[in-house]
Design a protein around this motif. Structure first.
Motif, short mmCIF file in Angstrom:
data_model
loop_
_atom_site.label_atom_id
_atom_site.label_comp_id
_atom_site.label_asym_id
_atom_site.label_seq_id
_atom_site.Cartn_x
_atom_site.Cartn_y
_atom_site.Cartn_z
N ALA A 71 0.83 -1.21 0.00
CA ALA A 71 0.00 0.00 0.00
C ALA A 71 0.86 1.26 0.00
CB ALA A 71 -0.93 -0.01 1.21
N MET A 72 1.95 1.23 0.77
CA MET A 72 2.86 2.39 0.80
C MET A 72 3.51 2.59 -0.56
SD MET A 72 4.80 1.95 4.46
CE MET A 72 4.00 2.39 6.02
N LEU A 73 3.97 1.50 -1.18
CA LEU A 73 4.62 1.63 -2.49
C LEU A 73 3.64 2.14 -3.54
CD1 LEU A 73 6.96 1.27 -4.44
CD2 LEU A 73 6.33 -1.15 -4.66
N ALA A 74 2.40 1.64 -3.53
CA ALA A 74 1.40 2.12 -4.49
C ALA A 74 1.17 3.61 -4.33
CB ALA A 74 0.10 1.35 -4.31
N VAL B 164 -12.63 3.06 17.00
CA VAL B 164 -12.29 1.64 16.95
C VAL B 164 -11.01 1.50 16.14
CG1 VAL B 164 -13.00 -0.64 16.15
CG2 VAL B 164 -14.70 0.92 17.12
N ARG B 165 -10.06 0.78 16.71
CA ARG B 165 -8.78 0.58 16.03
C ARG B 165 -8.56 -0.92 15.84
NH1 ARG B 165 -2.70 2.09 18.22
NH2 ARG B 165 -1.77 2.50 16.20
N LEU B 166 -8.17 -1.30 14.61
CA LEU B 166 -7.92 -2.70 14.27
C LEU B 166 -6.42 -2.93 14.13
CD1 LEU B 166 -10.68 -3.26 11.57
CD2 LEU B 166 -10.51 -4.48 13.72
N LEU B 167 -5.89 -3.89 14.90
CA LEU B 167 -4.48 -4.26 14.82
C LEU B 167 -4.40 -5.75 14.54
CD1 LEU B 167 -3.07 -2.34 17.94
CD2 LEU B 167 -2.79 -1.69 15.55
N ALA C 63 -3.76 3.73 6.58
CA ALA C 63 -3.63 2.33 6.98
C ALA C 63 -4.34 1.40 6.00
CB ALA C 63 -4.20 2.13 8.39
N ALA C 64 -3.67 0.30 5.65
CA ALA C 64 -4.33 -0.75 4.89
C ALA C 64 -5.37 -1.42 5.78
CB ALA C 64 -3.29 -1.77 4.41
N PHE C 65 -6.36 -2.06 5.18
CA PHE C 65 -7.49 -2.54 5.96
C PHE C 65 -7.04 -3.54 7.03
CE2 PHE C 65 -8.38 -6.84 4.22
CZ PHE C 65 -7.55 -6.82 3.12
N VAL D 237 -1.54 -0.53 -10.85
CA VAL D 237 -2.42 -1.68 -10.68
C VAL D 237 -1.99 -2.36 -9.38
CG1 VAL D 237 -3.22 -3.86 -11.63
CG2 VAL D 237 -2.64 -1.96 -13.16
N HIS D 238 -2.93 -2.59 -8.46
CA HIS D 238 -2.55 -3.03 -7.11
C HIS D 238 -3.63 -3.96 -6.57
CE1 HIS D 238 -2.12 -1.70 -2.62
NE2 HIS D 238 -1.54 -2.87 -2.83
N ASN D 239 -3.25 -5.13 -6.09
CA ASN D 239 -4.21 -6.01 -5.42
C ASN D 239 -4.39 -5.55 -3.98
OD1 ASN D 239 -1.54 -6.90 -4.91
ND2 ASN D 239 -2.18 -9.00 -4.50
N ARG D 240 -4.97 -4.39 -3.83
CA ARG D 240 -5.02 -3.69 -2.54
C ARG D 240 -5.87 -4.37 -1.50
NH1 ARG D 240 -9.64 -0.51 -2.25
NH2 ARG D 240 -10.86 -0.38 -4.17
N ALA D 241 -6.77 -5.27 -1.91
CA ALA D 241 -7.60 -5.97 -0.93
C ALA D 241 -6.82 -7.07 -0.22
CB ALA D 241 -8.84 -6.56 -1.61
N GLY D 242 -5.58 -7.32 -0.63
CA GLY D 242 -4.77 -8.31 0.04
C GLY D 242 -5.00 -9.73 -0.42
N SER D 243 -5.75 -9.91 -1.51
CA SER D 243 -5.95 -11.25 -2.07
C SER D 243 -4.69 -11.60 -2.85
CB SER D 243 -7.18 -11.26 -2.98
OG SER D 243 -7.47 -12.56 -3.42
N ASN D 244 -3.82 -12.42 -2.26
CA ASN D 244 -2.45 -12.50 -2.74
C ASN D 244 -2.03 -13.87 -3.27
OD1 ASN D 244 -2.10 -13.97 -0.35
ND2 ASN D 244 -1.23 -12.21 0.73
N LEU D 245 -3.00 -14.75 -3.54
CA LEU D 245 -2.71 -15.96 -4.30
C LEU D 245 -2.78 -15.63 -5.80
CD1 LEU D 245 -4.75 -18.56 -2.22
CD2 LEU D 245 -2.31 -18.07 -2.08
#
Length: 442
Positions: A48-51, A307-310, A292-294, A62-70
């Protein structure tokens, strides 16, 4: 799939693979550059930072930003971009987060201009095996990379540094050079403890966390001086400042993120950006506009509460998430969610390797949920946490309600979920009308 309420990040790619097996390769041929980012922790945020850096440089991304990485997720992201734009622009750059095990297949279909390796830590042993097996798989994959590929290695991790021995092309290294960073707490887990080549133990003059630090072995191997480094690191709530040292210059960065692991993510993104020809000032602009990425330090507002997600999906990652919550005098309302889905790893014994004890004194209220809530509640009981403020339940919706009710109006709830629990709780927060914090600020 989106009309049915799904993100549509994986199944469309699987369909395309069946109908047109060479689709990813053909789409990748249209790109001017491709960056692959892999590793156990930090790849989603680093990507996300590089994009963001590349967009600050005026590039189409072009970025698979949702984190679907297969492979199917990468294919879906490329097809989606091509369909939205009519075709991929010839000057577009791809930023592709890659699952550790899927890296060889993704790299074969979309040969990288730069490949970034962030770290290698114990995660999903039922799927990946031990980390040495992943290191061997990566080393074998390098032989199929184009010779013009630049590999970017986090040399503070000795297993990542060892990949340089398997590559004859260009290599950029990154790491932390600040001598004032405190050492990891005594007894904090290390996932890589010996050199697979010599069987020598890794020894440290300073260890930051897990096996990352200034390492050496009795056989004479040692951490090389990184080409790109972070120095003068200071931490404040929600902001990490450091000097980014580049081969020919340096630039001061004010990164809107917490923790030393955020510095490593920024270094990974910066090293890839340097390999792709981005100027130092543009890297700074991109990093300082980071969001922040999701699920990764993501903040929302729901019912007047923050609300903070870690995300914490393995011992080292969860330890770093906990460390961001341990400022003197601070106490937190915590919701801990433990699932054991395929994407989480079905073996949850790793929770006993997390330093929960360090967080017990900082806990104001505790709520526990997820498929393995009882296991998590038992672990936290032994760590000295207060009793959960809810009955031990598996349903994430019910425990989210209980957790929010325990937080005073205008207070903040911190959620520590595993991967599939993070996806579930984000969906439920959306159904409750949650808005991301920066959207509220705007």
């Amino acid at each position: 799939m989106r009309a049915l309420g799904s993100g549509g990040t994986a199944l469309p790619g699987l369909v395309v693979e069946r109908l047109h097996p060479d689709a990813l390769s053909q789409l990748a041929n249209d790109l001017s550059a491709t960056a692959l980012i892999t590793g156990t922790n930090g790849k989603t945020t680093s990507a996300a930072m590089l994009a963001r850096i590349l967009r600050a440089d005026g590039r189409a991304v072009v970025h698979n930003r949702a984190g679907s990485n297969l492979l199917r997720g990468v294919t879906a992201a490329m097809v989606d971009a091509a369909s939205l734009l009519g075709r991929l622009p010839a000057d577009a750059n791809a930023v592709l987060e890659s699952d550790e095990a899927a890296l060889p297949a993704i790299a074969a279909a979309a040969p990288p201009s730069v490949a970034v390796f962030t770290n290698l830590m114990r995660d999903q042993l039922d799927r990946y095996g031990e980390i040495e097996s992943i290191a061997r798989r990566w080393a074998d994959a390098l032989s199929a990379f184009p010779p013009e590929t630049v590999i970017a290695l986090n040399v503070d991790d000795p297993l990542i540094a060892s990949l340089a021995h398997h590559w004859d092309g260009s290599c950029l290294s990154f790491g932390i050079e600040d001598p004032d960073i405190p050492s990891a707490p005594q007894g904090e887990i290390m996932d890589a403890v010996w050199d697979p080549k010599t069987d020598d133990d890794f020894r440290y003059s300073r260890r930051y966390f897990a096996q990352l630090g200034r390492w050496h072995t009795d056989s004479g191997a040692q951490r090389p001086t990184p080409d790109i480094a972070a120095d003068n690191i200071t931490f404040a709530a929600g902001l990490t400042s450091f000097t980014l040292q580049l081969p020919r210059s340096s630039v001061d960065i004010a990164l809107p993120a917490d923790g030393l692991y955020s510095v490593y993510n920024a270094l990974a993104a910066s090293t890839a950006a340097i390999a792709l020809g981005v100027a130092a000032e543009t890297i700074r602009d991109g990093l300082e506009s980071h969001e922040a990425a999701f699920g990764r330090q993501e903040e929302m507002v729901v019912e007047g509460r923050r609300v903070r997600l870690l995300l914490g999906k393995n011992p080292s990652g969860m330890n770093q998430a906990l460390r961001t919550l341990q400022r003197p005098g601070e106490r937190h309302h915590l919701l801990v969610l433990l699932n054991d889905g395929i994407a989480d790893g079905t073996d949850v014994s790793w929770i006993w390797d997390v330093d929960w004890e360090s967080q017990a004194q900082h806990c104001e209220s505790l709520t526990v949920g997820g498929h393995r809530a009882a296991d998590m509640a038992l672990r936290l009981k032994y760590a000295g946490f207060p009793e959960p403020c809810n009955p031990i339940e598996n349903d994430i919706g019910d425990v989210l309600r209980a957790a929010l009710d325990a937080v005073p109006e205008s207070g903040r709830l911190t959620i520590l979920p595993t991967y599939t629990a993070m996806l579930d709780v984000r969906q439920r927060l959306g159904q409750m009308g949650a808005a991301r914090l920066w959207d509220v600020a705007r």
